[in-house]
Design a protein around this motif. Sequence first.
Motif, mmCIF file in Angstrom:
data_model
loop_
_atom_site.group_PDB
_atom_site.id
_atom_site.type_symbol
_atom_site.label_atom_id
_atom_site.label_comp_id
_atom_site.label_asym_id
_atom_site.label_seq_id
_atom_site.Cartn_x
_atom_site.Cartn_y
_atom_site.Cartn_z
ATOM 1 N N GLY A 1 0.800 -1.220 0.000
ATOM 2 C CA GLY A 1 0.000 0.000 0.000
ATOM 3 C C GLY A 1 0.828 1.262 0.000
ATOM 4 O O GLY A 1 2.048 1.235 -0.172
ATOM 5 N N ASP A 2 0.138 2.369 0.209
ATOM 6 C CA ASP A 2 0.753 3.690 0.177
ATOM 7 C C ASP A 2 0.089 4.537 1.253
ATOM 8 O O ASP A 2 -1.120 4.798 1.193
ATOM 9 N N THR A 3 0.867 4.960 2.234
ATOM 10 C CA THR A 3 0.311 5.743 3.338
ATOM 11 C C THR A 3 0.043 7.201 2.939
ATOM 12 O O THR A 3 -0.477 7.975 3.736
ATOM 13 N N GLN A 4 0.394 7.560 1.708
ATOM 14 C CA GLN A 4 0.190 8.928 1.233
ATOM 15 C C GLN A 4 -0.767 8.972 0.043
ATOM 16 O O GLN A 4 -0.698 9.875 -0.787
ATOM 17 N N LEU A 5 -1.664 7.991 -0.044
ATOM 18 C CA LEU A 5 -2.583 7.924 -1.175
ATOM 19 C C LEU A 5 -3.995 7.698 -0.661
ATOM 20 O O LEU A 5 -4.263 6.732 0.047
ATOM 21 N N GLY A 6 -4.901 8.611 -1.009
ATOM 22 C CA GLY A 6 -6.273 8.453 -0.543
ATOM 23 C C GLY A 6 -7.224 9.426 -1.218
ATOM 24 O O GLY A 6 -6.829 10.185 -2.112
ATOM 25 N N GLY A 7 -8.461 9.400 -0.795
ATOM 26 C CA GLY A 7 -9.485 10.244 -1.393
ATOM 27 C C GLY A 7 -9.215 11.734 -1.263
ATOM 28 O O GLY A 7 -9.688 12.532 -2.084
ATOM 29 N N ASP A 8 -8.449 12.107 -0.233
ATOM 30 C CA ASP A 8 -8.109 13.530 -0.058
ATOM 31 C C ASP A 8 -7.372 14.068 -1.277
ATOM 32 O O ASP A 8 -7.503 15.253 -1.624
ATOM 33 N N ASP A 9 -6.586 13.207 -1.920
ATOM 34 C CA ASP A 9 -5.830 13.625 -3.109
ATOM 35 C C ASP A 9 -6.783 14.025 -4.239
ATOM 36 O O ASP A 9 -6.556 15.019 -4.935
ATOM 37 N N VAL A 10 -7.852 13.243 -4.430
ATOM 38 C CA VAL A 10 -8.820 13.553 -5.482
ATOM 39 C C VAL A 10 -9.566 14.842 -5.161
ATOM 40 O O VAL A 10 -9.836 15.652 -6.046
ATOM 41 N N ASP A 11 -9.875 15.043 -3.889
ATOM 42 C CA ASP A 11 -10.559 16.281 -3.488
ATOM 43 C C ASP A 11 -9.729 17.501 -3.883
ATOM 44 O O ASP A 11 -10.263 18.482 -4.425
ATOM 45 N N ARG A 12 -8.426 17.443 -3.621
ATOM 46 C CA ARG A 12 -7.547 18.567 -3.967
ATOM 47 C C ARG A 12 -7.421 18.741 -5.473
ATOM 48 O O ARG A 12 -7.455 19.868 -5.987
ATOM 49 N N PRO B 1 -5.610 8.688 -13.079
ATOM 50 C CA PRO B 1 -4.205 8.448 -12.710
ATOM 51 C C PRO B 1 -4.062 8.088 -11.230
ATOM 52 O O PRO B 1 -3.191 7.286 -10.866
ATOM 53 N N TRP B 2 -4.900 8.672 -10.399
ATOM 54 C CA TRP B 2 -4.893 8.389 -8.958
ATOM 55 C C TRP B 2 -5.281 6.937 -8.691
ATOM 56 O O TRP B 2 -4.619 6.236 -7.924
ATOM 57 N N VAL B 3 -6.342 6.456 -9.351
ATOM 58 C CA VAL B 3 -6.764 5.068 -9.170
ATOM 59 C C VAL B 3 -5.695 4.115 -9.705
ATOM 60 O O VAL B 3 -5.393 3.091 -9.090
ATOM 61 N N GLU B 4 -5.101 4.470 -10.827
ATOM 62 C CA GLU B 4 -4.097 3.599 -11.442
ATOM 63 C C GLU B 4 -2.879 3.398 -10.540
ATOM 64 O O GLU B 4 -2.172 2.388 -10.654
ATOM 65 N N ARG B 5 -2.641 4.351 -9.652
ATOM 66 C CA ARG B 5 -1.504 4.226 -8.733
ATOM 67 C C ARG B 5 -1.677 3.048 -7.778
ATOM 68 O O ARG B 5 -0.699 2.560 -7.202
ATOM 69 N N THR B 6 -2.911 2.567 -7.612
ATOM 70 C CA THR B 6 -3.138 1.442 -6.708
ATOM 71 C C THR B 6 -2.819 0.102 -7.378
ATOM 72 O O THR B 6 -2.641 -0.898 -6.696
ATOM 73 N N ARG B 7 -2.771 0.090 -8.693
ATOM 74 C CA ARG B 7 -2.589 -1.173 -9.421
ATOM 75 C C ARG B 7 -1.296 -1.890 -9.020
ATOM 76 O O ARG B 7 -1.312 -3.101 -8.744
ATOM 77 N N ALA B 8 -0.193 -1.171 -8.988
ATOM 78 C CA ALA B 8 1.100 -1.798 -8.675
ATOM 79 C C ALA B 8 1.083 -2.435 -7.291
ATOM 80 O O ALA B 8 1.678 -3.505 -7.081
ATOM 81 N N HIS B 9 0.395 -1.805 -6.344
ATOM 82 C CA HIS B 9 0.330 -2.356 -4.993
ATOM 83 C C HIS B 9 -0.494 -3.650 -4.979
ATOM 84 O O HIS B 9 -0.180 -4.584 -4.233
ATOM 85 N N CYS B 10 -1.544 -3.700 -5.804
ATOM 86 C CA CYS B 10 -2.346 -4.921 -5.909
ATOM 87 C C CYS B 10 -1.490 -6.079 -6.420
ATOM 88 O O CYS B 10 -1.523 -7.188 -5.865
ATOM 89 N N TRP B 11 -0.728 -5.800 -7.455
ATOM 90 C CA TRP B 11 0.121 -6.845 -8.027
ATOM 91 C C TRP B 11 1.223 -7.256 -7.060
ATOM 92 O O TRP B 11 1.584 -8.429 -6.972
ATOM 93 N N ARG B 12 1.762 -6.274 -6.303
ATOM 94 C CA ARG B 12 2.821 -6.593 -5.348
ATOM 95 C C ARG B 12 2.299 -7.525 -4.250
ATOM 96 O O ARG B 12 2.962 -8.498 -3.871
#
Length: 219
Positions: free
Chosen positions: A89-100, A174-185
């Motif tokens: 996962g990523d502790t710096q990735l979340g819905g707040d990013d999309v809001d901004r 692009p924000w959602v796509e950032r989660t893909r690599a973590h899923c595969w990992r």
Amino acid sequence: METTITRAVITVPAFFNDAQRAATKRAGELAGLTVERILAEPTAAALAYGLDKLEEQKKIAVYDLGGGTFDVSVLEMRDGVFQVLATAGDTQLGGDDVDRLLAQHVWESWAASAGTWFEQLPVEVRVRLVTAAEDAKKKLSSETRARIDLPFLWQQQSLSVELTREALEKIALPWVERTRAHCWRALTDAKLKPQDLDAVILVGGSTRIPLVQERVKKY
């Protein structure tokens, strides 16, 4: 009728180490609680969805996308207990990013000629924009259009903008796509392929966004 709570099960992120779990337990004790157990959040999610009734060796993925963090965990049912096989996962990735990002898009499309970038705005103006963007994002999870109206936002001018789900998805992709690599990992660490999973759970407010659901199915 008031009830006094004296005992608790506290959930923590799956990636918490022993020291972090111990500190969380200590915090609960300092609050006057008897901490019965520290439970990993993915396990808690699986229990909440009733997946503790799965057969032995069944495997599930918990995709947890909240306001400020993202993590994905792979669990397996062993002897009636969920075991965490892998987590990423990523502790710096979340819905707040999309809001901004959405707030910035709204500002720059409305005030293109103002000569003031979003980050240069006074804090109170940015807060109003981000709050309105978050409300619009939530509305666009169930509707195709949402309007943002902010009276006297900037230099006595009132903002009124209509957003579409299509525009939101373009910004959020692009924000959602950032989660893909973590899923595969997580799957790689668990030595599994997507087809080995028996279920996938979506957890966290951000997973209500249709685009997120669509992409997780694709992954």
